[in-house]
Structures are given as C-alpha cells and as structure tokens.
Design an enzyme around this catalytic site. Structure first.
Site, PDB file in Angstrom:
ATOM      1  N   GLY A 145       0.856  -1.177   0.000  1.00 38.34           N
ATOM      2  CA  GLY A 145       0.000   0.000   0.000  1.00 38.34           C
ATOM      3  C   GLY A 145       0.890   1.224   0.000  1.00 38.34           C
ATOM      4  O   GLY A 145       1.835   1.313   0.796  1.00 38.34           O
ATOM      5  N   ALA A 146       0.629   2.177  -0.888  1.00 35.74           N
ATOM      6  CA  ALA A 146       1.548   3.301  -1.069  1.00 35.74           C
ATOM      7  C   ALA A 146       1.820   4.044   0.234  1.00 35.74           C
ATOM      8  O   ALA A 146       2.977   4.260   0.618  1.00 35.74           O
ATOM      9  CB  ALA A 146       0.992   4.262  -2.120  1.00 35.74           C
ATOM     10  N   TYR A 155      -5.492  -6.471  -8.391  1.00 35.05           N
ATOM     11  CA  TYR A 155      -6.040  -5.865  -7.181  1.00 35.05           C
ATOM     12  C   TYR A 155      -7.426  -6.431  -6.893  1.00 35.05           C
ATOM     13  O   TYR A 155      -8.243  -6.603  -7.800  1.00 35.05           O
ATOM     14  CB  TYR A 155      -6.174  -4.349  -7.354  1.00 35.05           C
ATOM     15  N   ARG A 173      -9.896  -4.985  -4.339  1.00 30.12           N
ATOM     16  CA  ARG A 173     -10.238  -4.041  -3.279  1.00 30.12           C
ATOM     17  C   ARG A 173     -11.530  -3.290  -3.523  1.00 30.12           C
ATOM     18  O   ARG A 173     -11.855  -2.367  -2.779  1.00 30.12           O
ATOM     19  CB  ARG A 173      -9.091  -3.060  -3.053  1.00 30.12           C
ATOM     20  N   ASN A 195       0.929   8.577  -7.639  1.00 31.78           N
ATOM     21  CA  ASN A 195       0.954   7.108  -7.662  1.00 31.78           C
ATOM     22  C   ASN A 195      -0.109   6.545  -8.596  1.00 31.78           C
ATOM     23  O   ASN A 195      -0.934   5.701  -8.202  1.00 31.78           O
ATOM     24  CB  ASN A 195       0.750   6.559  -6.237  1.00 31.78           C
ATOM     25  N   VAL A 196      -0.105   6.990  -9.830  1.00 33.66           N
ATOM     26  CA  VAL A 196      -1.144   6.610 -10.791  1.00 33.66           C
ATOM     27  C   VAL A 196      -1.147   5.106 -11.036  1.00 33.66           C
ATOM     28  O   VAL A 196      -0.107   4.511 -11.345  1.00 33.66           O
ATOM     29  CB  VAL A 196      -0.954   7.369 -12.122  1.00 33.66           C
ATOM     30  N   ALA A 247       9.696   1.031  -5.560  1.00 29.59           N
ATOM     31  CA  ALA A 247      10.792   1.993  -5.657  1.00 29.59           C
ATOM     32  C   ALA A 247      10.315   3.417  -5.401  1.00 29.59           C
ATOM     33  O   ALA A 247      10.998   4.202  -4.732  1.00 29.59           O
ATOM     34  CB  ALA A 247      11.455   1.894  -7.028  1.00 29.59           C
ATOM     35  N   GLY A 248       9.146   3.775  -5.933  1.00 30.19           N
ATOM     36  CA  GLY A 248       8.642   5.135  -5.759  1.00 30.19           C
ATOM     37  C   GLY A 248       8.336   5.456  -4.308  1.00 30.19           C
ATOM     38  O   GLY A 248       8.653   6.554  -3.820  1.00 30.19           O
ATOM     39  N   ASP A 249       7.706   4.517  -3.614  1.00 33.42           N
ATOM     40  CA  ASP A 249       7.404   4.726  -2.194  1.00 33.42           C
ATOM     41  C   ASP A 249       8.689   4.794  -1.373  1.00 33.42           C
ATOM     42  O   ASP A 249       8.802   5.584  -0.432  1.00 33.42           O
ATOM     43  CB  ASP A 249       6.513   3.606  -1.670  1.00 33.42           C
TER      44      ASP A 249
END
Length: 309
Positions: free
Chosen positions: A24-25, A94, A96, A156-157, A245-247
């Site tokens: 989860g971001a 996903y 959710r 976070n697209v 990586a972005g998080d």
C-alpha cells in the site's frame, strides 16, 4: 492491503507458492519513515479479518502507530496478488472493490490524528478508491492546513483504478493542494496535459507547492523550487523487484526533509533508499534503518557526489 507475492520469476498464472506481505503506497512510506527513525502514524481502514490483523501487526512491528486505524466489521481488507521479475512487466491484480479502505469517508478522520505531526503524506490511490474516499482525502488536507502541517503528495497513478480522464479529474486538482509534490514525469503529463517541467513550473507559480520532485523515466529525479533545480541520478544496483521503488524514494526523500537536509542531500537519500528496496522482493523488504541507509549512501557516493545542478 495484504500482498500475496508469487515465487520469484514465476508468472502469476503459473505460480503455486506465494509469500504473504503487506503493501500500500501510504503504508509503505510510513514503514520506510519508521525504520529510518521517525515517529510515524498510519491512518487507514482494514477489515475485521486475518488479513487486516496481519496488516496492523506488521505495521506495529515496524514501529508505525496504528492508533487511528479503523477496523470495519462489514467489509474485507483489500488484497493484492502479483509476481516479480527484474526484466519483464509485473502482473498485478487488485481485489479491493468494496474493501474497508474503499469505504473511508470524511467522518472517519479525527483532528487528534494529526496532533504532533510535522508532515502528512498522501497518494492519489486513496481518492480513486471511491467518492467517499476522495472526500476523505480532501478533508485530511483541510485538517492538515488547519493544524499548520506540511502536506506531501504522490499521485501514484494506477491505471487499473481508472482511465486518464478520471485520474485527471479526481487527482489532478490535488496537485495544487500540496506543499511538496513527488510525481513521475508521465504522471504529471497525464494529470495536467502539460509537459512535466511546464506543469512543475505552473504548480510552483499557481499552487501551494514549494517543491516539485519529478521522477524521470530514466530513474533520475529532479527537484524544482521557485529559484533552483537539482538532479539526482539513480544509483546502479542489481534489480530483483522494481515494485515499491517510488514509495521507497518518497520515504528517503521525506526523511531528509524532516531532518532539515538540503534538497540535493534529500534527493540522494531518496535515491539510496529506492536502490536498496529494488534489490529485495516485496515492497518493504529492502527498507533500511538509518544506519543501513548511511552505510549504503557512503558506498554509493564514494569517489564523487552524484548530485548536480
């Protein structure tokens, strides 16, 4: 969400063995900041199920305060299935829709949750889960503003959550509400219909943003402020799993900002934490402690500074 990660290198549709983890971001960033030594709180919702118990337990184990996390007795915890491979696209599924997180609403947010906070970090994923989650995101920004808390925002697209128009309509306006924006080059272009550097300049002129960090497609990152810009090249490391990586970059960069480092130093720390995470499976396995980050950064930068104006 609960993450079920297929054994390394095996396509998702052929995988038999899975490893349980958490993803989860926002929770990834929370765990990253906590491991780096920052008091961190996660505001979210999980179901009253084993998956929800596992999510909260793992966050607590990383030192994340989950006092204000809610347990929904009538909706499940979100689930993420994916595989991992260093040289091909990752298959991500996903589950959710109707999850506890998707049922988040403004009334679930309490002012006390922001007491003592110096920074609130948000992603564009949450407002894309449902209309009430979008309203809750706006409400959290309002609470942060009232409390004088800095807001950082990463779009976070995720294309599986909606098409370009929906992302631009729901998440695009939030770019103007953040003090710090951490966005991919292509994300800025999608959300603003402008080239990334033009979008950054416009946000600095017209929005609340004081800093825009553009994560380039070549994995470098550029921080732009009202009067200067800096670029950080990625550190060369063997790749095991690119997801997260972005998080990880956000956690490293925001840690530097919270500790009062300069923009070049914060960028280098973001690149360092990201480089450590992509060498390990799952989203959070490679998140370092502050001591591990410092050792890695010293090794990465030995012989010269990789930050330049």
């Amino acid at each position: 969400m609960l993450l079920l990660l297929a054994e390394p290198g095996i396509p998702l549709d052929r995988a038999v063995h899975f490893r349980r983890s958490v993803a989860g971001a926002e929770s990834n960033v929370a765990a990253g900041l906590a491991r780096l030594g920052h008091p961190t709180r996660w505001i979210g919702r999980v179901g009253a199920d084993p998956a929800g118990e596992a999510v909260l337990r793992e966050l607590r184990a990383d030192g994340v305060d989950v006092t204000f996390a809610e347990v929904d007795e009538h909706a499940p915890t979100g689930l993420l299935l994916r595989d991992s491979h260093p040289a091909r696209a990752i298959d991500v599924q996903y589950y959710r829709a109707g999850s506890a997180a998707s049922r988040m609403a403004p009334e679930h947010l309490r002012r006390e949750a922001l007491e003592g906070a110096g920074l609130v970090h948000l992603s564009g994923i949450t407002p894309m889960l449902s209309p009430t989650a979008a309203e809750a995101t706006v409400r959290l920004i309002e609470l942060a503003r009232a409390a004088g808390v800095t807001v950082s925002f990463d779009p976070n697209v995720r294309r599986k959550l909606g098409g370009p128009e929906q992302w631009a309509g729901t998440v695009g306006p939030l770019l103007r509400e953040a003090d710090v924006v951490l966005a991919g080059e292509e994300e800025l272009e999608l959300l603003t219909a402008r080239p990334a550097d033009e979008a950054a300049a416009e946000l600095l002129d017209a929005g609340r943003a004081r800093t825009i960090v553009i994560k380039r497609t070549d994995h470098s990152a550029t921080a732009v402020t009202g009067g200067a810009r800096w670029t950080q090249r990625p550190f060369e490391v063997p790749l095991a799993d690119p997801v997260g990586a972005g998080d990880a970059f956000a956690a490293g960069y925001l840690s530097g900002r919270l500790r009062g480092l300069s923009e070049p130093e914060a960028l280098a720390e973001g690149a360092c934490v990201a480089a450590l995470v992509v060498q390990a499976p799952a989203d959070t396995d490679g998140l370092p402690t502050a001591a591990a980050r410092d050792r890695a950064l010293a090794a990465f930068t030995e012989g010269g500074d990789s930050v330049h104006r």
